[in-house]
Design a protein around this motif. Structure first.
Motif, short mmCIF file in Angstrom:
data_model
loop_
_atom_site.label_atom_id
_atom_site.label_comp_id
_atom_site.label_asym_id
_atom_site.label_seq_id
_atom_site.Cartn_x
_atom_site.Cartn_y
_atom_site.Cartn_z
N LYS A 239 0.83 -1.22 0.00
CA LYS A 239 0.00 0.00 0.00
C LYS A 239 0.86 1.26 0.00
N VAL A 240 2.00 1.21 0.67
CA VAL A 240 2.86 2.39 0.73
C VAL A 240 3.34 2.79 -0.66
N GLN A 241 3.52 1.83 -1.55
CA GLN A 241 4.00 2.13 -2.89
C GLN A 241 2.97 2.83 -3.75
N GLY A 242 1.69 2.69 -3.39
CA GLY A 242 0.64 3.26 -4.24
C GLY A 242 0.39 4.73 -3.94
N ALA A 243 0.11 5.49 -4.98
CA ALA A 243 -0.14 6.93 -4.79
C ALA A 243 -1.47 7.19 -4.12
N VAL A 244 -2.48 6.34 -4.35
CA VAL A 244 -3.80 6.59 -3.79
C VAL A 244 -3.80 6.40 -2.28
N TRP A 245 -2.95 5.52 -1.78
CA TRP A 245 -2.84 5.38 -0.32
C TRP A 245 -1.99 6.49 0.27
N GLY A 246 -1.06 6.98 -0.51
CA GLY A 246 -0.23 8.08 -0.01
C GLY A 246 -0.99 9.38 0.13
N ASN A 247 -1.92 9.66 -0.77
CA ASN A 247 -2.69 10.90 -0.66
C ASN A 247 -4.02 10.72 0.06
N THR A 249 -6.71 8.84 -0.63
CA THR A 249 -7.95 8.70 -1.41
C THR A 249 -8.27 7.26 -1.79
N ALA A 250 -7.52 6.29 -1.26
CA ALA A 250 -7.72 4.89 -1.66
C ALA A 250 -9.11 4.40 -1.25
N LEU A 251 -9.51 4.67 -0.01
CA LEU A 251 -10.81 4.18 0.44
C LEU A 251 -11.96 4.85 -0.29
N HIS A 252 -11.73 6.06 -0.81
CA HIS A 252 -12.78 6.73 -1.60
C HIS A 252 -13.07 5.92 -2.85
N TYR A 253 -12.04 5.44 -3.53
CA TYR A 253 -12.25 4.64 -4.73
C TYR A 253 -12.85 3.27 -4.38
N VAL A 254 -12.44 2.70 -3.24
CA VAL A 254 -12.98 1.40 -2.83
C VAL A 254 -14.47 1.49 -2.57
N ALA A 270 -20.67 6.65 4.17
CA ALA A 270 -19.31 6.61 4.70
C ALA A 270 -18.36 7.45 3.86
N ASP A 271 -18.57 7.47 2.54
CA ASP A 271 -17.71 8.25 1.66
C ASP A 271 -17.91 9.75 1.84
N GLY A 272 -19.02 10.15 2.44
CA GLY A 272 -19.25 11.57 2.66
C GLY A 272 -18.34 12.18 3.71
N HIS A 273 -17.75 11.40 4.61
CA HIS A 273 -16.84 11.91 5.64
C HIS A 273 -15.42 11.84 5.10
N VAL A 274 -15.01 12.90 4.39
CA VAL A 274 -13.74 12.88 3.66
C VAL A 274 -12.56 12.78 4.61
N MET A 275 -12.53 13.60 5.65
CA MET A 275 -11.41 13.60 6.57
C MET A 275 -11.30 12.27 7.31
N LEU A 276 -12.43 11.72 7.73
CA LEU A 276 -12.42 10.43 8.42
C LEU A 276 -11.91 9.32 7.52
N ILE A 277 -12.31 9.34 6.25
CA ILE A 277 -11.85 8.32 5.31
C ILE A 277 -10.34 8.40 5.12
N ALA A 278 -9.80 9.61 5.04
CA ALA A 278 -8.35 9.77 4.88
C ALA A 278 -7.61 9.26 6.12
N TYR A 282 -4.79 6.12 6.26
CA TYR A 282 -3.43 6.20 6.80
C TYR A 282 -3.26 5.24 7.99
N LEU A 283 -4.29 5.13 8.83
CA LEU A 283 -4.20 4.25 9.98
C LEU A 283 -4.12 2.78 9.55
N THR A 284 -4.79 2.43 8.48
CA THR A 284 -4.73 1.06 7.97
C THR A 284 -3.32 0.69 7.55
N VAL A 285 -2.66 1.59 6.82
CA VAL A 285 -1.28 1.33 6.39
C VAL A 285 -0.35 1.24 7.59
N LEU A 286 -0.54 2.13 8.56
CA LEU A 286 0.32 2.13 9.74
C LEU A 286 0.16 0.84 10.55
#
Length: 382
Positions: A239-247, A249-254, A270-278, A282-286
Motif C-alpha cells: 500500500k505504501v508504494q501506491g499513490a492513492v494510499w499516499g494521498n 484517497t484509496a478508500l474513496h475509490y474502494v 461513509a464516503d461523505g466523511h472525507v477527513m475520516l476516510i483519509a 493512513y491508519l490502515t497502512v500504519l
C-alpha cells in the motif's frame, strides 16, 4: 652459616583479553538450550490453537451451507469450469482434488456431505488428529476444483488448515479433551508429573512421541504467526508504494466500486466523511506495517482491537465476510492462553450466576429479596 633464600611468590595468571569480534560460546549454548527447551518442553498456545480449530471449522461449515443451493454451479458436474478443464489445470499445477476423481453427480453429493460432516466434527474436536488431516484434504480439494472462484480469504483458510494439521489443536475445548477428562476422573489414577511416561522401552517411546508432538505443535504455531506477520507486513508495504494510499484517497475509490458495494447507500454515507476516510486509510497502512513489531508488548492489544474493527468494516462495507472472518480468526492466534483462561472463568462464573438466580423462577434459593432477621432471643443466666 645458612644461606638465605629469596621468597618465592606464586604467579597469578592474568585473564587474557578476548579479541574483538570473538563470540561467547557459552552464551550461544545457553540460547540454544533455551530454544530447545521452548520447542520440546511444553506445547504453547493450546487455547489459541483450539480457537483456530473452532473458528475455521465453523467458518467453512457456514460457507458450505451458504453455498448449498449453488454447489453444482460452483464445484459440481454442472459447473461452468467443467471437470475436464479442472483436470487439465490440475495436471499443470500438480494439485489434486477428490472432486475430479469422478464426474458422477452422486459421487459429488457424497463428497459434499462428507465435507459438511468433516467441518462440523473438526470444529467440535472429535478425533482431531484424523479430522484435521481430512479437513485439510476437503478444503484443498474444493479450493483446487474451482480455483477461479476463490479469493484471499479462501487462500488463507487453505494455508491455515494445512498448518493446523501439525498442531495439537484438540487438547482444549474439544470432545477429545472432554473424553480424556472423563476417562481420567473415572479411572481415578494420579496424574503423572510432566515428562514421566513410565520406564523401559515403552516409556522411551512415550517420551519420544510426546517430544515429537510438542515440537510439531510449537513449530506449527510459529509458522502460523509468521504467515500472518508476512501477510500484514507485505500488504502494508504494498500500500505504501501506491499513490492513492499516499494521498489518502484509496478508500474513496474502494467505496465507489459497484462490485464491492452490497449496500450502496451505506457506502455513500461513509464516503461523505472525507477527513475520516483519509485518517482511516493512513491508519490502515500504519497498522499493517507496524503489526510484526508490536507483538511482544502490550501495544498489540489495541492494535488487534483496531484490526478487528477494520475487518468488520471490510465485511460490512465491501461484502467480504469470508475474508474478514478468516483474518479475525487468524489474529486470535496472538492472544495468550491466560486471556482465554480468563474468558473461561468469566463464562463459568456467569453460568453459575444464571443457574443461581433465574428471572421469573419460584423456589428456594432464588429469592431476590434477602431474608429479614427475626427477633432477638434474650437468654437469662443465673
Amino acid at each position: 652459616m645458612g644461606t638465605e633464600q629469596e621468597p618465592v611468590t606464586a604467579s597469578v595468571p592474568r585473564p587474557r583479553s578476548r579479541p574483538r569480534g570473538h563470540t561467547d560460546d557459552s552464551g550461544l549454548l545457553r540460547r540454544a538450550g533455551a530454544l530447545s527447551a521452548t520447542l520440546t518442553g511444553r506445547p504453547v498456545s493450546l487455547y489459541a490453537a483450539a480457537v483456530l480449530r473452532i473458528g475455521y471449522g465453523l467458518l467453512y461449515l457456514v460457507f458450505l451451507l451458504r453455498e448449498f443451493p449453488h454447489r453444482d454451479e460452483i464445484w459440481g458436474p454442472g459447473a461452468a469450469w467443467t471437470p475436464a478443464l479442472a483436470k487439465q489445470l490440475l495436471d499443470q499445477t500438480e494439485w489434486a482434488s477428490i472432486l475430479t476423481l469422478s464426474d458422477s453427480r452422486a459421487y459429488f453429493e457424497v463428497c459434499y456431505a462428507l465435507a459438511v460432516v468433516t467441518s462440523a466434527l473438526f470444529m467440535l474436536g472429535w478425533r482431531t488428529r484424523a479430522m484435521s488431516l481430512l479437513f485439510a484434504v476437503v478444503v484443498s480439494s474444493f479450493h483446487a476444483r474451482s480455483i477461479f472462484m476463490t479469493d484471499g480469504g479462501d487462500n488463507l483458510i487453505l494455508l491455515m488448515t494445512v498448518y493446523l494439521v501439525l498442531t495439537a489443536c484438540g487438547r482444549r475445548w474439544s470432545l477429545d479433551a472432554r473424553r480424556a477428562r472423563l476417562r481420567a476422573s473415572r479411572d481415578g489414577a494420579p496424574k503423572q508429573p510432566a515428562g514421566s511416561r513410565g520406564t523401559g522401552r515403552t516409556g522411551q517411546l512415550g517420551d519420544a512421541r510426546a517430544t515429537l508432538v510438542t515440537v510439531l505443535h510449537n513449530c506449527g504455531m510459529f509458522v502460523i504467526a509468521a504467515q500472518i506477520c508476512i501477510l500484514y507486513g507485505s500488504a502494508g508495504l504494498y500500500k505504501v508504494q501506491g499513490a492513492v494510499w499516499g494521498n489518502g484517497t484509496a478508500l474513496h475509490y474502494v467505496l465507489n466500486l459497484d462490485l464491492f458495494r452490497p449496500w450502496p447507500a451505506l457506502s455513500l454515507m461513509a464516503d461523505g466523511h472525507v477527513m475520516l476516510i483519509a485518517i482511516v486509510g493512513y491508519l490502515t497502512v500504519l497498522l499493517q506495517v507496524a503489526f510484526p513489531f508490536v507483538l511482544f508488548g502490550r501495544l498489540k492489544y489495541p492494535v488487534l482491537t483496531m484490526l478487528l474493527g477494520m475487518h468488520i468494516g471490510i465485511a460490512v462495507l465491501m461484502g467480504l465476510p469470508l475474508f474478514s472472518g478468516a483474518m479475525i480468526i487468524a489474529d486470535a492466534a496472538f492472544l495468550p492462553d491466560r486471556f482465554y483462561r480468563s474468558l473461561g472463568r468469566l463464562w463459568r462464573r456467569t453460568a453459575r450466576l444464571t443457574e443461581t438466580v433465574e428471572p421469573g423462577s419460584s423456589g428456594e434459593g432464588t429469592a431476590i429479596v434477602p431474608a429479614q432477621p427475626g427477633p432477638a432471643v434474650v437468654q437469662r443466666t443465673g
